[in-house]
Design a protein around this motif. Structure first.
Motif, PDB file in Angstrom:
ATOM      1  N   MET A  32     -73.391  30.937  93.043  1.00 50.31           N
ATOM      2  CA  MET A  32     -74.555  31.606  93.980  1.00 50.31           C
ATOM      3  C   MET A  32     -74.867  33.005  93.110  1.00 50.31           C
ATOM      4  N   THR A  33     -75.798  33.414  93.343  1.00 50.57           N
ATOM      5  CA  THR A  33     -76.465  34.618  92.429  1.00 50.57           C
ATOM      6  C   THR A  33     -75.600  35.987  92.768  1.00 50.57           C
ATOM      7  N   VAL A  34     -75.685  37.116  92.012  1.00 48.20           N
ATOM      8  CA  VAL A  34     -75.188  38.105  92.367  1.00 48.20           C
ATOM      9  C   VAL A  34     -75.500  38.806  93.594  1.00 48.20           C
ATOM     10  N   LEU A  35     -76.789  38.709  93.981  1.00 44.34           N
ATOM     11  CA  LEU A  35     -77.326  38.992  95.310  1.00 44.34           C
ATOM     12  C   LEU A  35     -76.792  38.554  96.492  1.00 44.34           C
ATOM     13  N   ARG A  39     -65.480  41.952  88.604  1.00 45.25           N
ATOM     14  CA  ARG A  39     -64.510  42.664  89.541  1.00 45.25           C
ATOM     15  C   ARG A  39     -65.751  43.733  90.109  1.00 45.25           C
ATOM     16  N   ILE A  40     -66.638  44.349  89.711  1.00 44.96           N
ATOM     17  CA  ILE A  40     -67.545  45.060  90.355  1.00 44.96           C
ATOM     18  C   ILE A  40     -68.163  44.486  91.522  1.00 44.96           C
ATOM     19  N   LEU A  41     -68.788  43.354  91.278  1.00 43.75           N
ATOM     20  CA  LEU A  41     -69.230  42.407  92.273  1.00 43.75           C
ATOM     21  C   LEU A  41     -68.238  42.316  93.549  1.00 43.75           C
ATOM     22  N   GLU A  42     -67.041  41.883  93.265  1.00 45.23           N
ATOM     23  CA  GLU A  42     -66.096  41.748  94.188  1.00 45.23           C
ATOM     24  C   GLU A  42     -66.028  42.918  95.278  1.00 45.23           C
ATOM     25  N   ILE A  43     -65.879  44.009  94.725  1.00 46.98           N
ATOM     26  CA  ILE A  43     -65.790  45.236  95.211  1.00 46.98           C
ATOM     27  C   ILE A  43     -66.964  45.650  96.086  1.00 46.98           C
ATOM     28  N   ALA A  44     -68.317  45.536  95.299  1.00 48.54           N
ATOM     29  CA  ALA A  44     -69.459  45.462  96.079  1.00 48.54           C
ATOM     30  C   ALA A  44     -69.533  44.690  97.275  1.00 48.54           C
ATOM     31  N   ARG A  45     -69.159  43.537  97.230  1.00 49.40           N
ATOM     32  CA  ARG A  45     -69.270  42.529  98.349  1.00 49.40           C
ATOM     33  C   ARG A  45     -68.243  43.123  99.354  1.00 49.40           C
ATOM     34  N   PHE A  81     -73.873  50.019  93.171  1.00 48.42           N
ATOM     35  CA  PHE A  81     -72.872  49.500  91.967  1.00 48.42           C
ATOM     36  C   PHE A  81     -73.399  49.062  90.761  1.00 48.42           C
ATOM     37  N   GLN A  82     -74.540  49.505  90.560  1.00 50.45           N
ATOM     38  CA  GLN A  82     -75.167  49.317  89.329  1.00 50.45           C
ATOM     39  C   GLN A  82     -75.425  47.624  89.096  1.00 50.45           C
ATOM     40  N   LEU A  83     -75.529  46.823  89.993  1.00 50.85           N
ATOM     41  CA  LEU A  83     -75.849  45.502  89.799  1.00 50.85           C
ATOM     42  C   LEU A  83     -77.100  44.966  89.802  1.00 50.85           C
ATOM     43  N   ALA A  84     -78.191  46.071  89.829  1.00 47.65           N
ATOM     44  CA  ALA A  84     -79.419  45.472  90.274  1.00 47.65           C
ATOM     45  C   ALA A  84     -79.877  44.563  89.283  1.00 47.65           C
ATOM     46  N   ALA A  85     -79.805  44.871  87.973  1.00 48.52           N
ATOM     47  CA  ALA A  85     -80.150  44.279  86.988  1.00 48.52           C
ATOM     48  C   ALA A  85     -79.814  42.670  86.617  1.00 48.52           C
ATOM     49  N   LEU A  86     -78.713  42.395  87.517  1.00 49.79           N
ATOM     50  CA  LEU A  86     -77.941  41.102  87.527  1.00 49.79           C
ATOM     51  C   LEU A  86     -77.904  40.310  88.881  1.00 49.79           C
ATOM     52  N   ARG A  87     -78.872  41.081  89.446  1.00 49.04           N
ATOM     53  CA  ARG A  87     -78.928  40.516  91.031  1.00 49.04           C
ATOM     54  C   ARG A  87     -79.253  39.029  91.209  1.00 49.04           C
ATOM     55  N   ASP A  88     -80.118  38.552  90.247  1.00 51.56           N
ATOM     56  CA  ASP A  88     -80.560  37.273  90.421  1.00 51.56           C
ATOM     57  C   ASP A  88     -79.883  36.098  89.409  1.00 51.56           C
ATOM     58  N   VAL A  89     -79.006  36.644  88.731  1.00 47.91           N
ATOM     59  CA  VAL A  89     -78.034  35.885  87.825  1.00 47.91           C
ATOM     60  C   VAL A  89     -76.720  35.116  88.636  1.00 47.91           C
ATOM     61  N   PRO A  90     -76.688  34.117  88.143  1.00 50.55           N
ATOM     62  CA  PRO A  90     -75.492  33.295  88.804  1.00 50.55           C
ATOM     63  C   PRO A  90     -73.903  33.996  88.407  1.00 50.55           C
ATOM     64  N   ALA A  91     -73.242  34.107  89.603  1.00 48.42           N
ATOM     65  CA  ALA A  91     -71.962  34.805  89.344  1.00 48.42           C
ATOM     66  C   ALA A  91     -71.083  34.264  88.272  1.00 48.42           C
ATOM     67  N   ALA A  92     -71.129  32.982  87.899  1.00 47.94           N
ATOM     68  CA  ALA A  92     -70.520  32.378  87.071  1.00 47.94           C
ATOM     69  C   ALA A  92     -70.747  33.136  85.590  1.00 47.94           C
TER      70      ALA A  92
END
Length: 253
Positions: free
Chosen positions: A96-99, A161-167, A142-153
């Motif tokens: 899934m994407t970051v978003l 780590r930052i993605l998990e905390i944001a979620r 959480f400064q993930l905007a530029a990565l929001r359409d990138v697959p989490a893999a």
């Protein structure tokens, strides 16, 4: 009369195959507070987190949330009640994407039924827009905007780590359990993490923090030291670092 703690551990004990890993662990996490937990590898920190979050049922003792024993409450029930955790190794949905990952953290706030979602009723569509907007705001925060359409893999360890905390945070938990959140982060990311913890706490979120990072742990006014399954010292980090037994068994001096 003292206020009732949001989370209370009372004489919690656990063993695996006859090997005792926790013995009579008792402490409180006050509403609106930040409490830290330190200890060397093998001290029982992860087992304790697994018990609080519902992955393990303790052999003895009780965990109370808002004054009520959690007992057999499932992980999902605890999450719905506002108790959310992260993991020592970040857990993300890699395809899934970051978003989309962050959107998962908002789903517990949904109000429509499964049938409404399947039929894509106006209420369901409106709710999906709200979920997306909340997730987009969290990505910005959480400064993930530029990565929001990138697959989490494809993310680095620190980004995961930052993605998990944001979620975890986007679902507005009442109690946030952070298990080694600075693992895999660089110095700037750790400093940002500290700022996020402070801001979240100032916004009313209660935090239970496990970390080996002594600088990060100073964010907690109360820290408990776990050693071979027992609490051997409690206080702020300055007091913990002066404690002779802690210096001997944890700091190695």
């Amino acid at each position: 009369m003292a206020a009732e703690p949001l989370l209370a551990l009372r004489e919690v004990g656990h063993a695996f195959g006859g090997l005792s890993v926790l013995r009579s662990v008792t402490f409180d996490v006050p509403e609106g507070g930040i409490v830290g937990l330190i200890g060397p590898n093998g001290s029982g920190k992860t087992t304790l987190f697994n018990i609080v979050s519902g992955y393990i049922r303790p052999n003895m003792g009780a965990v109370l949330y808002r004054g009520t024993p959690l007992g057999r409450d499932t992980i999902q029930q605890r999450g719905m009640a506002g108790l959310v955790r992260t993991f020592q190794t970040p857990q993300v949905f890699e395809q899934m994407t970051v978003l989309e990952n962050v959107m998962v953290g908002v789903t517990k706030l949904t109000r429509t039924s499964m049938l409404q979602d399947l039929l894509r009723t106006p209420a369901a569509r409106g709710q999906m827009r709200e979920i997306r907007e909340r997730a987009l705001a969290a990505c910005d925060r959480f400064q993930l905007a530029a990565l929001r359409d990138v697959p989490a893999a494809s993310l680095t360890a620190g980004q995961r780590r930052i993605l998990e905390i944001a979620r975890a945070v986007v679902g507005e938990p009442r109690l946030l359990l952070l298990d080694e959140p600075s693992s895999g982060l660089n110095a700037q990311e750790i400093e940002n993490l500290r700022d996020w913890i402070v801001r979240l706490n100032e916004g009313g979120m209660t935090v239970l923090l496990v970390s080996h990072d002594m600088g990060l742990m100073t964010v907690a006014p109360m820290v408990h030291t776990l050693y071979f399954g027992e609490i051997i010292a409690s206080g702020d980090m300055a007091a913990i670092q002066r404690d002779a037994r802690v210096r001997e068994v944890y700091l190695g001096v």
